[in-house]
Write an enzyme that holds these catalytic residues in place. Structure first.
Site, mmCIF file in Angstrom:
data_model
loop_
_atom_site.group_PDB
_atom_site.id
_atom_site.type_symbol
_atom_site.label_atom_id
_atom_site.label_comp_id
_atom_site.label_asym_id
_atom_site.label_seq_id
_atom_site.Cartn_x
_atom_site.Cartn_y
_atom_site.Cartn_z
ATOM 1 N N SER A 149 0.852 -1.184 0.000
ATOM 2 C CA SER A 149 0.000 0.000 0.000
ATOM 3 C C SER A 149 0.887 1.233 0.000
ATOM 4 C CB SER A 149 -0.899 0.016 1.241
ATOM 5 O OG SER A 149 -1.544 1.269 1.385
ATOM 6 N N TYR A 162 -1.154 -0.021 10.639
ATOM 7 C CA TYR A 162 -1.378 -0.480 9.273
ATOM 8 C C TYR A 162 -0.215 -0.047 8.372
ATOM 9 C CZ TYR A 162 -3.474 -0.908 4.628
ATOM 10 O OH TYR A 162 -3.709 -1.237 3.308
#
Length: 248
Positions: A149, A162
C-alpha cells in the site's frame, strides 16, 4: 478447510491468491485464469470464493478453494501444504489479503486490532513467502508478489500500525529479492493508492472516480508475471491518473 480437485491439472502453472473473494484479489484471480493459470483461492467466505471461481470459468479441478483465517499461526503451513498436495507445484504466490480497522490513533487502538493487523498484513505474507520460496527453489523458478500500500510510504495519521505493517512488507520484499533472485524467483511489491472497493466506505470527501480500480492492480500483477527475470520490477507504485471518462 479445503476441497481436493478430482484430478490434478496437467502442466498448467499454479497461482495461489489470498484474499481472492472480492475486490483486488478477485480481479487478480480473473486475470490469472485468463492467462492459463490454475488457481488456489484463499479467503474466509465460501460464498465469495465460489463467486470468484464462477467468474473465472475454471473447472473445479483447476480452481481449489481454501477457507481459512490467515491470522491463525498455522494457517500459512496449512495453505501451502494443501496447494502442494493437490497440484504438486506452486508457480506464483500473490499475497493480497489484508486487514485494517477504522482509523484511530495508536492510543485509541484496541490491542486485539493491533495483533490482527500484524498477523494478517505482515506475519502471514512472510510465512507464506518463505514456504513458497522453498518449493520454488526446488522447481528452479517462480514468483512472489506482495500487495502492499502507498500507506507504507506516506504513513497517514490514524493508520500507524497499518502503515507499519505495509512498510515492513515492502522492506521484506526488497530484502528477499536480494536473497532469492539467484534461485530464479521473482520478488515484487505493488503499492497502490486508494482502490475503489467495498473496503472503503462511502465518504462525501472522497471522489471515487479518481481512485484506482481493482483491475489496475491486477494488470500490475500481470506486468510482473510477464516480465523477464532480468528486468522484473522490485516495486510498482500505483497512483491514479485523472481519467475524465470515469468522472462523468
Amino acid at each position: 478447510m479445503s476441497e481436493t480437485p478430482a484430478s490434478p491439472p496437467s502442466e498448467k502453472p499454479v497461482a495461489l491468491v489470498t484474499g481472492a473473494g472480492r475486490g483486488i484479489g478477485r480481479a487478480i484471480a480473473l486475470e490469472l485464469a485468463a492467462s492459463g493459470f490454475s488457481l488456489c483461492l484463499v479467503a474466509r467466505s465460501r460464498e465469495q470464493l465460489e463467486e470468484t471461481r464462477s467468474l473465472t470459468d475454471l473447472p473445479h479441478e483447476r480452481s481449489l478453494i481454501v477457507l481459512i483465517d490467515l491470522a491463525g499461526g498455522d494457517a500459512p503451513d496449512a495453505v501451502i501444504h494443501t496447494v502442494l498436495d493437490c497440484y504438486g507445484r506452486l508457480d506464483l504466490l500473490v499475497n493480497n489479503a489484508g486487514w485494517a480497522p477504522p482509523r484511530a490513533s495508536i492510543t485509541r487502538m484496541r490491542a486485539e486490532d493491533l495483533d490482527r493487523i500484524i498477523a494478517v498484513n505482515l506475519r502471514a505474507p512472510i510465512a507464506l513467502a518463505r514456504l513458497a520460496a522453498l518449493q520454488m527453489t526446488k522447481q528452479g523458478n517462480g514468483a512472489i508478489i506482495n500487495i502492499c500500500s502507498s500507506a507504507g510510504h506516506k504513513t497517514p495519521a490514524g493508520e500507524a500500525v497499518y502503515a507499519a505493517s505495509k512498510a515492513g512488507l515492502i522492506a521484506f520484499t526488497r530484502a528477499s529479492f536480494q536473497d532469492l533472485r539467484a534461485s530464479g524467483i521473482k520478488l515484487a511489491a505493488i503499492s497502490p493508492g486508494l482502490v475503489d472497493t467495498c473496503l472503503i466506505p462511502p465518504n462525501k470527501r472522497l471522489d471515487r472516480a479518481t481512485m484506482l480500480a481493482p483491475g489496475d492492480v491486477a494488470h500490475a500483477v500481470m506486468q510482473i508475471v510477464n516480465s523477464p527475470m532480468r528486468a522484473c520490477p522490485v516495486e510498482i507504485a500505483l497512483e491514479p491518473q485523472f481519467d475524465p471518462e470515469r468522472s462523468r
